[in-house]
Write an enzyme that holds these catalytic residues in place. Structure first.
Site, PDB file in Angstrom:
ATOM      1  N   VAL A 217       0.822  -1.201   0.000  1.00 23.27           N
ATOM      2  CA  VAL A 217       0.000   0.000   0.000  1.00 23.27           C
ATOM      3  C   VAL A 217       0.863   1.260   0.000  1.00 23.27           C
ATOM      4  O   VAL A 217       1.803   1.369   0.797  1.00 23.27           O
ATOM      5  CB  VAL A 217      -0.941   0.034   1.224  1.00 23.27           C
ATOM      6  CG1 VAL A 217      -1.968   1.144   1.058  1.00 23.27           C
ATOM      7  CG2 VAL A 217      -1.627  -1.311   1.432  1.00 23.27           C
TER       8      VAL A 217
ATOM      9  N   TYR B  24     -27.496  19.645   1.191  1.00 21.81           N
ATOM     10  CA  TYR B  24     -26.489  18.589   1.345  1.00 21.81           C
ATOM     11  C   TYR B  24     -26.923  17.333   0.595  1.00 21.81           C
ATOM     12  O   TYR B  24     -26.142  16.734  -0.160  1.00 21.81           O
ATOM     13  CB  TYR B  24     -26.287  18.280   2.827  1.00 21.81           C
ATOM     14  CG  TYR B  24     -25.493  17.023   3.080  1.00 21.81           C
ATOM     15  CD1 TYR B  24     -24.100  17.020   3.007  1.00 21.81           C
ATOM     16  CD2 TYR B  24     -26.133  15.824   3.389  1.00 21.81           C
ATOM     17  CE1 TYR B  24     -23.368  15.866   3.227  1.00 21.81           C
ATOM     18  CE2 TYR B  24     -25.411  14.661   3.610  1.00 21.81           C
ATOM     19  CZ  TYR B  24     -24.028  14.691   3.529  1.00 21.81           C
ATOM     20  OH  TYR B  24     -23.319  13.540   3.734  1.00 21.81           O
TER      21      TYR B  24
ATOM     22  N   SER C  48     -26.571  17.592  -3.121  1.00 19.14           N
ATOM     23  CA  SER C  48     -25.198  17.414  -3.610  1.00 19.14           C
ATOM     24  C   SER C  48     -24.833  15.935  -3.661  1.00 19.14           C
ATOM     25  O   SER C  48     -24.101  15.493  -4.555  1.00 19.14           O
ATOM     26  CB  SER C  48     -24.207  18.175  -2.715  1.00 19.14           C
ATOM     27  OG  SER C  48     -24.058  17.555  -1.450  1.00 19.14           O
TER      28      SER C  48
END
Length: 220
Positions: free
Chosen positions: A46, A174, A177
Protein backbone atom coordinates in the site's frame (compact mmCIF):
# COMPACT_ATOMS: atom_id res chain seq x y z
CA UNK A 1 -25.58 -0.59 11.98
CA UNK A 2 -28.72 0.58 10.21
CA UNK A 3 -31.65 -1.85 10.41
CA UNK A 4 -31.65 -4.12 7.39
CA UNK A 5 -28.11 -3.25 6.29
CA UNK A 6 -25.30 -5.77 5.98
CA UNK A 7 -22.34 -5.48 8.32
CA UNK A 8 -18.71 -5.77 7.22
CA UNK A 9 -15.86 -6.66 9.53
CA UNK A 10 -12.53 -6.07 7.73
CA UNK A 11 -10.70 -8.35 10.14
CA UNK A 12 -12.73 -11.42 9.17
CA UNK A 13 -14.45 -10.42 5.91
CA UNK A 14 -11.51 -8.99 3.93
CA UNK A 15 -9.89 -11.73 1.87
CA UNK A 16 -6.17 -12.32 1.37
CA UNK A 17 -4.88 -9.60 -0.98
CA UNK A 18 -1.20 -10.50 -1.01
CA UNK A 19 0.44 -9.16 -4.16
CA UNK A 20 -2.12 -6.41 -4.73
CA UNK A 21 -0.77 -2.88 -5.22
CA UNK A 22 -2.95 -0.15 -3.74
CA UNK A 23 -2.74 3.64 -3.48
CA UNK A 24 -4.65 5.40 -0.69
CA UNK A 25 -4.93 9.17 -0.33
CA UNK A 26 -5.99 11.07 2.77
CA UNK A 27 -4.49 8.25 4.76
CA UNK A 28 -2.11 9.68 7.36
CA UNK A 29 -5.03 9.75 9.80
CA UNK A 30 -8.70 8.99 10.22
CA UNK A 31 -10.48 6.44 8.04
CA UNK A 32 -7.61 6.43 5.54
CA UNK A 33 -5.14 5.33 8.21
CA UNK A 34 -7.39 2.47 9.32
CA UNK A 35 -7.95 1.49 5.68
CA UNK A 36 -4.22 1.13 5.07
CA UNK A 37 -3.83 -0.79 8.30
CA UNK A 38 -6.41 -3.40 7.30
CA UNK A 39 -5.12 -3.65 3.72
CA UNK A 40 -1.53 -4.19 4.87
CA UNK A 41 -2.60 -6.68 7.51
CA UNK A 42 -4.18 -8.70 4.70
CA UNK A 43 -0.99 -8.72 2.65
CA UNK A 44 -1.25 -5.76 0.26
CA UNK A 45 1.49 -3.39 -0.79
CA UNK A 46 0.00 0.00 0.00
CA UNK A 47 1.19 3.49 -0.92
CA UNK A 48 0.25 6.27 1.47
CA UNK A 49 -0.19 9.19 -0.94
CA UNK A 50 0.11 12.42 1.00
CA UNK A 51 1.33 16.01 0.76
CA UNK A 52 3.02 16.21 4.18
CA UNK A 53 5.95 13.80 4.16
CA UNK A 54 6.77 14.13 7.86
CA UNK A 55 3.18 13.44 8.91
CA UNK A 56 2.91 10.49 6.51
CA UNK A 57 6.16 8.90 7.63
CA UNK A 58 5.12 9.31 11.28
CA UNK A 59 1.87 7.53 10.42
CA UNK A 60 3.78 4.73 8.69
CA UNK A 61 6.01 4.31 11.75
CA UNK A 62 2.90 4.08 13.90
CA UNK A 63 1.46 1.43 11.56
CA UNK A 64 4.61 -0.65 11.97
CA UNK A 65 4.60 -0.23 15.73
CA UNK A 66 0.97 -1.39 15.90
CA UNK A 67 1.80 -4.38 13.72
CA UNK A 68 1.08 -5.35 10.12
CA UNK A 69 0.39 -9.03 10.82
CA UNK A 70 -0.87 -11.52 10.01
CA UNK A 71 -0.58 -10.64 6.32
CA UNK A 72 2.55 -8.52 6.84
CA UNK A 73 2.03 -6.30 3.82
CA UNK A 74 4.11 -3.26 2.96
CA UNK A 75 3.37 0.45 3.46
CA UNK A 76 5.27 3.06 1.45
CA UNK A 77 5.11 6.85 1.15
CA UNK A 78 4.17 8.54 -2.13
CA UNK A 79 4.41 12.33 -2.23
CA UNK A 80 1.25 13.75 -3.73
CA UNK A 81 -0.28 17.23 -3.63
CA UNK A 82 -3.69 17.09 -5.30
CA UNK A 83 -3.87 20.88 -5.55
CA UNK A 84 -0.98 20.93 -8.06
CA UNK A 85 -1.44 19.08 -11.39
CA UNK A 86 2.32 19.12 -11.97
CA UNK A 87 2.82 17.34 -8.66
CA UNK A 88 0.21 14.78 -9.70
CA UNK A 89 2.20 14.07 -12.87
CA UNK A 90 5.38 13.73 -10.83
CA UNK A 91 3.65 11.31 -8.44
CA UNK A 92 2.45 9.23 -11.39
CA UNK A 93 5.97 9.05 -12.82
CA UNK A 94 7.49 8.13 -9.45
CA UNK A 95 4.92 5.42 -8.90
CA UNK A 96 5.45 3.94 -12.36
CA UNK A 97 9.21 3.77 -11.85
CA UNK A 98 8.69 1.11 -9.20
CA UNK A 99 5.41 -0.58 -10.13
CA UNK A 100 4.03 -2.44 -13.14
CA UNK A 101 0.44 -2.60 -11.90
CA UNK A 102 -2.17 -0.77 -9.84
CA UNK A 103 -5.09 -2.76 -8.49
CA UNK A 104 -6.99 -0.34 -6.29
CA UNK A 105 -7.08 3.42 -5.83
CA UNK A 106 -8.82 4.69 -2.71
CA UNK A 107 -9.03 8.42 -3.12
CA UNK A 108 -9.70 9.41 0.48
CA UNK A 109 -11.69 6.44 1.80
CA UNK A 110 -14.33 8.82 3.10
CA UNK A 111 -14.99 9.54 -0.56
CA UNK A 112 -14.68 6.55 -2.80
CA UNK A 113 -12.80 3.45 -3.87
CA UNK A 114 -11.95 2.71 -7.48
CA UNK A 115 -10.93 -0.77 -8.58
CA UNK A 116 -8.58 -0.29 -11.51
CA UNK A 117 -6.38 -3.19 -12.67
CA UNK A 118 -4.14 -1.46 -15.22
CA UNK A 119 -0.69 -2.49 -16.34
CA UNK A 120 0.54 -0.25 -19.17
CA UNK A 121 2.40 3.05 -18.94
CA UNK A 122 -0.29 4.86 -20.94
CA UNK A 123 -3.07 3.53 -18.72
CA UNK A 124 -1.13 4.43 -15.59
CA UNK A 125 -0.64 8.00 -16.74
CA UNK A 126 -4.28 8.40 -17.70
CA UNK A 127 -5.51 6.90 -14.44
CA UNK A 128 -3.32 9.07 -12.23
CA UNK A 129 -4.05 12.31 -14.02
CA UNK A 130 -7.79 11.77 -14.28
CA UNK A 131 -8.45 10.04 -10.98
CA UNK A 132 -6.23 12.18 -8.79
CA UNK A 133 -6.88 15.57 -10.33
CA UNK A 134 -9.76 15.94 -12.74
CA UNK A 135 -12.37 13.63 -11.23
CA UNK A 136 -14.14 14.97 -8.14
CA UNK A 137 -14.54 12.66 -5.16
CA UNK A 138 -17.74 10.64 -5.18
CA UNK A 139 -19.25 10.33 -1.73
CA UNK A 140 -22.91 9.49 -1.46
CA UNK A 141 -25.35 9.47 1.43
CA UNK A 142 -28.58 7.75 2.31
CA UNK A 143 -29.87 11.27 2.89
CA UNK A 144 -30.97 11.48 -0.74
CA UNK A 145 -34.10 9.61 0.34
CA UNK A 146 -35.19 12.76 2.19
CA UNK A 147 -35.29 14.88 -0.97
CA UNK A 148 -38.56 16.00 -2.45
CA UNK A 149 -39.45 14.71 -5.90
CA UNK A 150 -38.72 16.64 -9.07
CA UNK A 151 -35.05 17.46 -8.41
CA UNK A 152 -33.39 18.75 -11.59
CA UNK A 153 -29.82 19.62 -12.64
CA UNK A 154 -30.60 21.51 -15.84
CA UNK A 155 -28.87 24.85 -15.22
CA UNK A 156 -27.14 26.98 -12.59
CA UNK A 157 -30.46 27.94 -11.00
CA UNK A 158 -31.12 24.25 -10.34
CA UNK A 159 -27.69 23.77 -8.83
CA UNK A 160 -28.10 26.87 -6.66
CA UNK A 161 -31.55 25.95 -5.36
CA UNK A 162 -31.51 26.94 -1.68
CA UNK A 163 -34.59 24.83 -0.83
CA UNK A 164 -36.23 27.74 0.95
CA UNK A 165 -39.50 26.94 2.63
CA UNK A 166 -38.48 23.37 3.42
CA UNK A 167 -38.20 22.05 6.95
CA UNK A 168 -34.40 21.71 6.82
CA UNK A 169 -32.97 23.72 3.87
CA UNK A 170 -29.35 23.04 4.79
CA UNK A 171 -29.91 19.30 4.95
CA UNK A 172 -31.81 19.41 1.66
CA UNK A 173 -28.91 21.14 -0.08
CA UNK A 174 -26.49 18.59 1.35
CA UNK A 175 -28.66 15.72 0.15
CA UNK A 176 -28.99 17.37 -3.26
CA UNK A 177 -25.20 17.41 -3.61
CA UNK A 178 -25.07 13.71 -2.73
CA UNK A 179 -27.68 12.95 -5.39
CA UNK A 180 -25.50 14.80 -7.90
CA UNK A 181 -22.59 12.56 -6.89
CA UNK A 182 -24.64 9.43 -7.50
CA UNK A 183 -25.83 10.63 -10.91
CA UNK A 184 -22.28 11.65 -11.89
CA UNK A 185 -20.91 8.27 -10.85
CA UNK A 186 -23.61 6.41 -12.80
CA UNK A 187 -22.92 8.38 -15.96
CA UNK A 188 -19.15 8.06 -15.55
CA UNK A 189 -19.42 4.28 -15.27
CA UNK A 190 -21.49 4.19 -18.47
CA UNK A 191 -18.83 6.16 -20.34
CA UNK A 192 -15.96 4.06 -18.98
CA UNK A 193 -17.78 0.87 -20.01
CA UNK A 194 -18.49 2.28 -23.46
CA UNK A 195 -14.81 3.17 -23.89
CA UNK A 196 -13.68 -0.27 -22.73
CA UNK A 197 -11.72 1.19 -19.81
CA UNK A 198 -11.41 -1.39 -16.97
CA UNK A 199 -12.34 0.88 -14.07
CA UNK A 200 -15.16 0.32 -11.60
CA UNK A 201 -16.46 3.52 -9.99
CA UNK A 202 -18.63 3.42 -6.87
CA UNK A 203 -20.34 6.15 -4.90
CA UNK A 204 -20.31 5.03 -1.29
CA UNK A 205 -21.98 6.15 1.91
CA UNK A 206 -19.34 6.34 4.65
CA UNK A 207 -21.99 6.69 7.33
CA UNK A 208 -21.13 7.95 10.80
CA UNK A 209 -17.62 6.78 11.56
CA UNK A 210 -15.67 7.18 14.77
CA UNK A 211 -12.12 8.12 13.79
CA UNK A 212 -9.33 10.51 14.68
CA UNK A 213 -10.90 13.13 12.41
CA UNK A 214 -14.29 13.04 14.18
CA UNK A 215 -13.24 12.50 17.79
CA UNK A 216 -12.38 15.48 20.04
CA UNK A 217 -8.63 16.25 20.41
CA UNK A 218 -8.40 14.46 23.77
CA UNK A 219 -11.14 11.84 23.93
CA UNK A 220 -11.76 10.19 27.31
Amino acid sequence: MVWGSQSFDPISDLSDITGKVIVVTGSSGGIGYATIQHLARHGAKVYMAARNEDKAKAAISRLHSEGLGPGNGEVLFLKLDLSDPNDVRTAADEFMKDESRLDVLARDPQSDVRIINVSSYTDFKWVFLTQFYWWPPQVSSSGISFLKRGIRFRDLDDFNDEHRGELAPGLARYCRSKLANVLFTTELQKRLDAAGIPIVVMAVDPGLTVSSTTLPPNPP
